[in-house]
Each structure stands twice: as structure tokens, then as C-alpha cells.
Scaffold this active site. Structure first.
Site, PDB file in Angstrom:
ATOM      1  CD  GLU A 134      89.681 -11.599 -21.979  1.00 17.45           C
ATOM      2  OE1 GLU A 134      89.008 -11.791 -21.232  1.00 17.45           O
ATOM      3  OE2 GLU A 134      90.562 -10.668 -21.827  1.00 17.45           O
ATOM      4  CG  ASP A 194      91.275  -3.928 -18.028  1.00 20.42           C
ATOM      5  OD1 ASP A 194      89.756  -3.534 -17.205  1.00 20.42           O
ATOM      6  OD2 ASP A 194      90.641  -4.977 -18.266  1.00 20.42           O
TER       7      ASP A 194
HETATM    8  N1  HPA Z   1      88.898  -9.919 -19.122  1.00 22.16           N
HETATM    9  C1  HPA Z   1      87.129 -10.506 -17.901  1.00 22.16           C
HETATM   10  N2  HPA Z   1      87.047  -9.858 -17.198  1.00 22.16           N
HETATM   11  C2  HPA Z   1      87.678  -8.636 -17.009  1.00 22.16           C
HETATM   12  C3  HPA Z   1      88.789  -8.653 -18.020  1.00 22.16           C
HETATM   13  C4  HPA Z   1      89.182  -8.763 -18.697  1.00 22.16           C
HETATM   14  O1  HPA Z   1      89.646  -8.258 -20.214  1.00 22.16           O
HETATM   15  N3  HPA Z   1      88.956  -6.714 -18.055  1.00 22.16           N
HETATM   16  C5  HPA Z   1      88.364  -6.375 -16.264  1.00 22.16           C
HETATM   17  N4  HPA Z   1      87.712  -7.478 -16.424  1.00 22.16           N
HETATM   18 ZN    ZN Z   2      86.741  -6.423 -20.999  1.00 19.63          ZN
END
Ligand code: HPA
Ligand code: ZN
Length: 335
Positions: A199, A278
Site C-alpha cells: 500500500e 474505510d
Molecule cells: N491501511 C492499513 N491499515 C488500515 C487501513 C488501511 O487503509 N484501514 C484500516 N487499517
Molecule cells: Zn485496508
């Protein structure tokens, strides 16, 4: 909330949504009032104005702070019921819901309160909405792996209704390999394995998630594109990647939606599907993600259907439920 008719977007499986990330500002306010919790905001508009982020950490700070309104099993159940109601409108036919046990236990909330509350609402999804559902416990990368191990042992001992485990929270400097033992124990107990990787972290974390943690699905994975050899492997092995376009824009992984690599990922033959992450924080539920990418990239209904089929095929449902959902997508395509 979107007023769009659901038939602009396909019926789909939601595989990347954090239940705590579905807490809308109004719900946060209601729950705080109910439990007499003093929030550090003047009013709802002040809270709403904080929903702008620089990066993953700036989001996580608000996300964890807002969770303090979740205290009783009823709070967790109400949050989950509200999500299911909205997800049904979004065309979600199957959900594999993430939750963050450690984020609540660290505040003194019992694990059973969290699990029982969420599951009591989830157990009604089929009857209420014709939506199949299951629960995945995520461990936080930025907390001690020994704590994650302890929580996993508790989940196993209480025979919690979870089908698998995941890995989330801050990514940079927390490589997946730190969680090798936890994933091995989960695997030997028959749990399914997923992890957030790539990510914000490097492509190598995606490789570690596959080779060390032995995950079956990668959450996000967009940073894999920096590594052509890894991309070739992900294509060859058809490893599912759960991509969250509006999340990537909100957390500035990409500058604008138009610059999102989703079309390039499809073109490369990667097995990607579209999810909301989210939704209360990033501008929309899964239907809004579909309409946003359709608008920007001009995807055809067949391409949207393919993304939905990928989601179904990347899920942990039975072959018969998979056939049912393919049938629903085919019917949507024929509308
Ligand atoms: N990334 C990493 N951890 C998380 C995320 C996210 O988008 N949302 C909730 N915990
Ligand atoms: Zn996530």
C-alpha cells in the site's frame, strides 16, 4: 450517501473493508453521546473537517481515535448493522469483513465484547439482505508481534467465528516477515490468510507476504507495479489483489484518480478487484468506487462485471455460492 440506483454497478463481493472504517461522523457522535464520551471535536462539522489525510499514518491517527466510542457489544453490533444496510444498497452480495481486535483490547475492551457484538449483527446478513458474510481478524503491524500471537491464541481458544486473519495498520518499516509465526499458527489451524502489502510499503513486502506469510490474497498490492518480475509472478499465479481506488487517492498513494494504475493493472492481466477499505473516511462505499473508476476510465459494463467476477473468485466462499454470484453478475450484465 449515494442516491444512485444500484444497477449502475454490478453485484459484487466486498473483500477489503475495515468495519471500524465504516463509522460515519454521525454514528461516532451518537455513540459518544450514548456512552458519555468526551470527543476532542467541537461538533460534527469539526469532526467532518478532519477527514482529509496526508498519508496512511494521518488517517490511522483519526481512525484509532474515533474507535474510542466503541465500548459495548451493542456498539459493535450497531456499527455492523449500519454497514450491512449500506452495503446491501451498494450491491454487496458477500462480505469478508475485517476488524482490528488489538485496537479495542488496548483500550480495555474485552475480545468477546468485540467479536460477539460484530458477529451478532453479521449473523443476520443472509436473512435480512441475502448477503453471505464472514469475519477476518487483522493484526496490527505497528504493535508487538508477541501481542498478535496472544490474541490469535485467544481467538482459537474461544473458537471465535473468524474464517481467517489479515495484517494491517502502519506499513513502512514493519515487514511482513515479523509475523511469520502468527501466520503459520493460523494456517495450521485451518484459517485463511490475507495481508495488506504494497500500500505504502515496497514491492518486496508483497513478496514477503506471499513467500513468508503464505497469504492467499494481497490487500492493496499497488506498489507491486514497481517490480516487473513480481508483476509477472502475480499474473502467472493469478494472486488476487484487492484494490481500493478512493482509498489510494485519499491517502495520497496516487495524486488523482485519473492517475490510478487500475487500467494498467487490468491490462497487465493482474487478478484485481475493487473495494472500499474505510468507506466512511475515503469518500464512499464499493458502489461509489465502481462509479468513480467507471467515470474516470470509461470502463464498459463488461469490464465492471469482470472486476466483480474477480472479487467473487478471490473470496473464500463455496463453489455453489460462487456459481450463484456469477449468475447474479450475468443477470446484471443482461439488464
Ligand atoms: N491501511 C492499513 N491499515 C488500515 C487501513 C488501511 O487503509 N484501514 C484500516 N487499517
Ligand atoms: Zn485496508
Amino acid at each position: 450517501m449515494s442516491e444512485r440506483p444500484a444497477n449502475l454497478t454490478p453485484p459484487t463481493a466486498e473483500l477489503h473493508v475495515h468495519i471500524e472504517g465504516t463509522l460515519e461522523p454521525e454514528t461516532i457522535w451518537e455513540l459518544a453521546t450514548r456512552s458519555s464520551i468526551e470527543l476532542p471535536y467541537e461538533d460534527i462539522d469539526d469532526l467532518r473537517s478532519r477527514y482529509r489525510f496526508e498519508d496512511l499514518q494521518s488517517f490511522l491517527d483519526l481512525y484509532y481515535q474515533n474507535m474510542q466510542v466503541l465500548v459495548t457489544a451493542q456498539d459493535f453490533a450497531d456499527m455492523t448493522s449500519a454497514y450491512l444496510q449500506r452495503a446491501a444498497v451498494a450491491g454487496v452480495k458477500h462480505v469478508e469483513l475485517f476488524f482490528d481486535p488489538q485496537a479495542h483490547m488496548a483500550r480495555g475492551v474485552e475480545l468477546t465484547t468485540v467479536v460477539d457484538g460484530i458477529f451478532s449483527a453479521l449473523a443476520e446478513s443472509t436473512e435480512r439482505y441475502g448477503m453471505s458474510s464472514s469475519l477476518i481478524a487483522c493484526f496490527m503491524r505497528d504493535r508487538d508481534p508477541a501481542e498478535a500471537m496472544h490474541v490469535l491464541q485467544q481467538l482459537l481458544e474461544m473458537e471465535a467465528p473468524v474464517i481467517g486473519i489479515g495484517l494491517d495498520s502502519a506499513e513502512r518499516d514493519y515487514p511482513p516477515r515479523l509475523f511469520e509465526e502468527i501466520f503459520a499458527l493460523a494456517r495450521s489451524n485451518g484459517l485463511r490468510l490475507v495481508a495488506h502489502a504494497g500500500e505504502e510499503g515496497p514491492a518486496d513486502y508483497v513478496r514477503q507476504a506471499l513467500d513468508v506469510l503464505r497469504v492467499e490474497r494481497v490487500d492493496h498490492g499497488v506498489q507491486s507495479l514497481a517490480d516487473p518480475e513480481l508483476v509477472a509472478r502475480l499474473v502467472r499465479e493469478q494472486i488476487p489483489l484487492t484494490v481500493c481506488p478512493l482509498s489510494n487517492v485519499a491517502l495520497r498513494g496516487v495524486p488523482t484518480l485519473a492517475e490510478h494504475p487500475l487500467p494498467a493493472m487490468l491490462e497487465a492481466g493482474l487478478k484485481i478487484s475493487v473495494h472500499s477499505d474505510d468507506p466512511a473516511y475515503f469518500g464512499g462505499y464499493v458502489d461509489t468506487n465502481y462509479t468513480a473508476i467507471q467515470g474516470v476510465f470509461g470502463l464498459s459494463r463488461e469490464q465492471l462485471a469482470q472486476l466483480a467476477r474477480n472479487a467473487v473468485d478471490s473470496s473464500f466462499i463455496s463453489p455453489s455460492r460462487t456459481r450463484e454470484l456469477h449468475g447474479e453478475i450475468d443477470r446484471w450484465l443482461a439488464e
